[in-house]
Design a protein around this motif. Structure first.
Motif, short mmCIF file in Angstrom:
data_model
loop_
_atom_site.label_atom_id
_atom_site.label_comp_id
_atom_site.label_asym_id
_atom_site.label_seq_id
_atom_site.Cartn_x
_atom_site.Cartn_y
_atom_site.Cartn_z
N LEU A 105 -5.77 6.85 1.55
CA LEU A 105 -6.68 6.01 2.34
C LEU A 105 -5.95 4.81 2.92
N ARG A 106 -5.08 4.22 2.12
CA ARG A 106 -4.32 3.05 2.59
C ARG A 106 -3.46 3.41 3.79
N CYS A 107 -2.70 4.49 3.69
CA CYS A 107 -1.81 4.88 4.79
C CYS A 107 -2.61 5.32 6.01
N TRP A 108 -3.73 5.99 5.79
CA TRP A 108 -4.58 6.44 6.90
C TRP A 108 -5.11 5.24 7.68
N VAL A 109 -5.64 4.25 6.93
CA VAL A 109 -6.22 3.07 7.59
C VAL A 109 -5.13 2.27 8.29
N ARG A 110 -3.99 2.07 7.65
CA ARG A 110 -2.91 1.31 8.28
C ARG A 110 -2.40 2.03 9.53
N TRP A 111 -2.32 3.36 9.47
CA TRP A 111 -1.89 4.12 10.65
C TRP A 111 -2.94 4.04 11.75
N GLY A 112 -4.21 4.12 11.38
CA GLY A 112 -5.27 4.03 12.37
C GLY A 112 -5.33 2.67 13.04
N ASN A 113 -4.98 1.62 12.31
CA ASN A 113 -4.97 0.28 12.87
C ASN A 113 -3.62 -0.10 13.48
N ARG A 114 -2.71 0.86 13.51
CA ARG A 114 -1.33 0.64 14.00
C ARG A 114 -0.66 -0.51 13.25
N GLN A 115 -0.82 -0.52 11.93
CA GLN A 115 -0.24 -1.56 11.08
C GLN A 115 0.63 -0.98 9.97
N LEU A 116 1.02 0.27 10.13
CA LEU A 116 1.84 0.91 9.10
C LEU A 116 3.16 0.18 8.97
N GLY A 117 3.52 -0.21 7.73
CA GLY A 117 4.71 -1.00 7.52
C GLY A 117 5.56 -0.49 6.37
N LEU A 118 6.59 -1.25 6.03
CA LEU A 118 7.51 -0.86 4.96
C LEU A 118 6.81 -0.79 3.61
N ASP A 119 5.86 -1.70 3.38
CA ASP A 119 5.15 -1.68 2.10
C ASP A 119 4.35 -0.40 1.93
N ASP A 120 3.77 0.11 3.02
CA ASP A 120 3.02 1.37 2.95
C ASP A 120 3.95 2.55 2.71
N GLY A 121 5.10 2.55 3.38
CA GLY A 121 6.08 3.63 3.17
C GLY A 121 6.61 3.64 1.75
N ALA A 122 6.90 2.44 1.21
CA ALA A 122 7.39 2.36 -0.17
C ALA A 122 6.33 2.83 -1.16
N MET A 123 5.06 2.49 -0.89
CA MET A 123 4.00 2.94 -1.80
C MET A 123 3.78 4.44 -1.70
N ALA A 124 3.93 5.01 -0.51
CA ALA A 124 3.80 6.46 -0.35
C ALA A 124 4.90 7.19 -1.12
N ILE A 125 6.13 6.70 -1.03
CA ILE A 125 7.24 7.32 -1.78
C ILE A 125 7.02 7.14 -3.28
#
Length: 344
Positions: free
Chosen positions: A30-50
């Motif tokens: 949900l976090r990555c989906w919302v950040r991607w939808g708001n065009r706010q995907l960042g390094l913190d989201d990528g690190a949390m996904a990994i």
């Protein structure tokens, strides 16, 4: 002293880990989906996904280890299964330290995204450097402890491996620094959010969610305390340590993701409001058309303002002949008042 055959921590490890893993995967998605939808995907989201991917891989190995008797006492596990448990335990430890490091680095980057100041950058830079060093030293000890590596789980450790105290004390160092940084990473976001100009209720909600990290801090301390220097019952002792390690890891992931719960709710709420007019429009088309049909008195009933305004290519309305201005957004009614005021 004999142990009971019913004293098996394997099922507890499976149930707890599966529940926490499901919540971690859901909140991260949900976090990555919302950040991607708001065009706010960042390094913190990528690190949390990994981090979540590594945590799921670690959980999968633990599920296999329970099939070999992980969680049972040594006397109830065969020699072959005991070797397999030790091998799987070694692999999960290799995955644990970089996963914990990535999770906390993600939290630090998230704090910087909320408020980026010079003092905060230096403080979090120091914390991240310490996290990398303390987790990397545990990783090096695990890789260099035995030569060859399989001596760790094949029962040939005598003369081939360092004393177990070296590994245990390196984990004590990592856990001690981890507890200290957990406290900082829990209270620092609360301090930052409290000084941001947002409603008091929002501040309280965010601070409450971030304080969930204190539970992970407590689990980290218990994980370190559960480790001993004895190595004669690892199938049982390391299962208990794995329970606390998984609780620490997954609660940290969930708490970091839930700190963004407000933006998630806002995103899906706005999406629902945007899609509602289009979803219901097809069901009411016939009803709206019937309102524009001739009445029994011979007059033409005026169409709804939203239908008239959405007419493209027509300079005048069918009912009144009034000139219409191009409607900016057909899904909203922000210009309706101005249009009605211009009508004599």
């Amino acid at each position: 002293m004999g142990h009971s055959r019913d004293d098996d921590k394997g099922p507890t490890l499976l149930v707890l880990t599966c529940i926490l893993t499901s919540l971690a995967v859901l909140t991260t998605s949900l976090r990555c989906w919302v950040r991607w939808g708001n065009r706010q995907l960042g390094l913190d989201d990528g690190a949390m996904a990994i981090t979540t991917i590594l945590a799921v891989a670690r959980m999968s190995i633990q599920i296999v280890s329970v099939r070999y008797g992980n969680g049972k006492h040594r006397e109830f596990v065969s020699d072959h299964d005991y070797k397999m448990i030790n091998m799987f335990t070694w692999i999960t430890q290799i995955l644990l330290f970089p996963t914990i490091c990535l999770m906390k680095v993600s939290i630090c980057i998230l704090i910087l995204r909320i408020k980026d100041t010079r003092t905060l950058r230096y403080t979090l830079g120091f914390i991240i450097t310490g996290l990398v060093l303390t987790n990397f030293e545990c990783l090096l000890v695990l890789l260099a402890e035995c030569s060859p590596l399989d001596a760790y789980w094949n029962g040939t450790s005598a003369g081939h491996c360092w004393p177990a105290k070296v590994r245990i004390y390196s984990i004590y160092l990592q856990a001690s620094y981890g507890v200290a940084t957990d406290v900082v990473c829990t209270f620092l976001p609360i301090y930052v959010v409290w000084n941001v100009k947002i409603p008091l209720s929002t501040k309280a909600a965010v601070c409450g969610l971030m304080s969930l990290g204190l539970v992970a801090t407590l689990c980290s301390a218990i994980r370190a305390a559960s480790l001993g220097t004895t190595t004669n019952d690892l199938s049982y002792a390391y299962c208990i340590a794995a329970i606390w390690a998984n609780t620490e890891l997954f609660l940290g992931i969930i708490a970091a993701n839930l700190a963004l719960a407000r933006s998630m709710f806002k995103y899906f709420n706005e999406r629902a409001r945007t899609l509602t007019p289009y979803a219901s429009g097809s069901r009411t088309t016939k009803l709206r058309n019937s309102l524009a049909s001739p009445s029994r008195l011979g007059y033409v009933k005026s169409a709804e303002p939203c239908l008239a305004l959405q007419t493209i290519g027509s300079a005048r309305s069918q009912a009144s002949g009034m000139p219409l201005r191009r409607y900016k957004d057909g899904a909203t009614f922000t210009e309706m008042d101005e249009f009605e005021k211009a009508t004599p």
